[in-house]
Enzyme design. Structure first.
Site, short mmCIF file in Angstrom:
data_model
loop_
_atom_site.label_atom_id
_atom_site.label_comp_id
_atom_site.label_asym_id
_atom_site.label_seq_id
_atom_site.Cartn_x
_atom_site.Cartn_y
_atom_site.Cartn_z
CG ASN A 7 -1.75 1.05 1.25
OD1 ASN A 7 -1.54 2.20 0.60
ND2 ASN A 7 -2.68 1.09 2.32
CB ALA A 9 -1.43 5.40 1.23
CB CYS A 10 1.10 1.76 4.27
SG CYS A 10 2.04 1.04 5.71
N GLY A 11 3.57 4.07 5.33
CA GLY A 11 5.10 4.25 5.62
C GLY A 11 5.82 3.00 5.97
NE ARG A 14 5.86 6.27 2.09
CZ ARG A 14 4.70 6.71 2.80
NH1 ARG A 14 3.67 6.37 2.55
NH2 ARG A 14 5.13 7.30 4.10
#
Length: 140
Positions: A7, A9-11, A14
């Site tokens: 995802n 949007a997920c740190g 990432r």
């Protein structure tokens, strides 16, 4: 081969993707929020990672509470059904390599699945050191 259920949007997700890429891998990136899940896919991932649907349930920043999935009497089957309808309910990232399958939270857990690591010193997005200058894992 490395596969990451990701995802962007997920740190944490990432960070895991960066660790994989910085270690020299070109992973297959599956953006599960766009692609969704299938029942056989989730069952296989959970079995390989030794997770139950309840253990893999994302309880924050998801509709888990609103859907009543946090109650202890909710069955794994009901949670699995909800995950198929609402892909965001599956905690991430889940990474698959020849060394195994794991829900990589915190992100440095991905190191257990990689034969080679990024060169050290290596820091996560937030600046936390996870590989020292000798190339050894930092235990936080």
């Amino acid at each position: 081969m490395v596969v990451i259920h990701h995802n962007p949007a997920c740190g944490t997700s990432r960070n895991v993707l960066s660790i994989i890429q910085d270690a020299g891998y070109q992973p297959e990136v599956i953006e599960y929020l766009e692609e969704g899940w299938t029942r056989p896919q989730l069952l296989a991932l959970f079995a390989a990672a030794n997770l139950s649907p309840r253990k893999a349930l994302r309880t924050t920043k998801s509709p888990a509470k609103e859907l009543g999935l946090l109650d202890e009497d909710v069955s794994d089957e009901a949670i699995l059904d909800a995950m198929l309808t609402h892909p965001i309910l599956v905690n991430r990232p889940i990474v698959c390599t020849e060394k195994g399958v794991k829900l990589c939270r915190p992100s440095e857990q991905v190191l257990d699945l990689l034969a080679q690591w990024p060169p050290g010193p290596y820091k996560k997005e937030d600046g936390e050191l996870i590989i020292d200058d000798k190339g050894e894992r930092v235990i936080g």
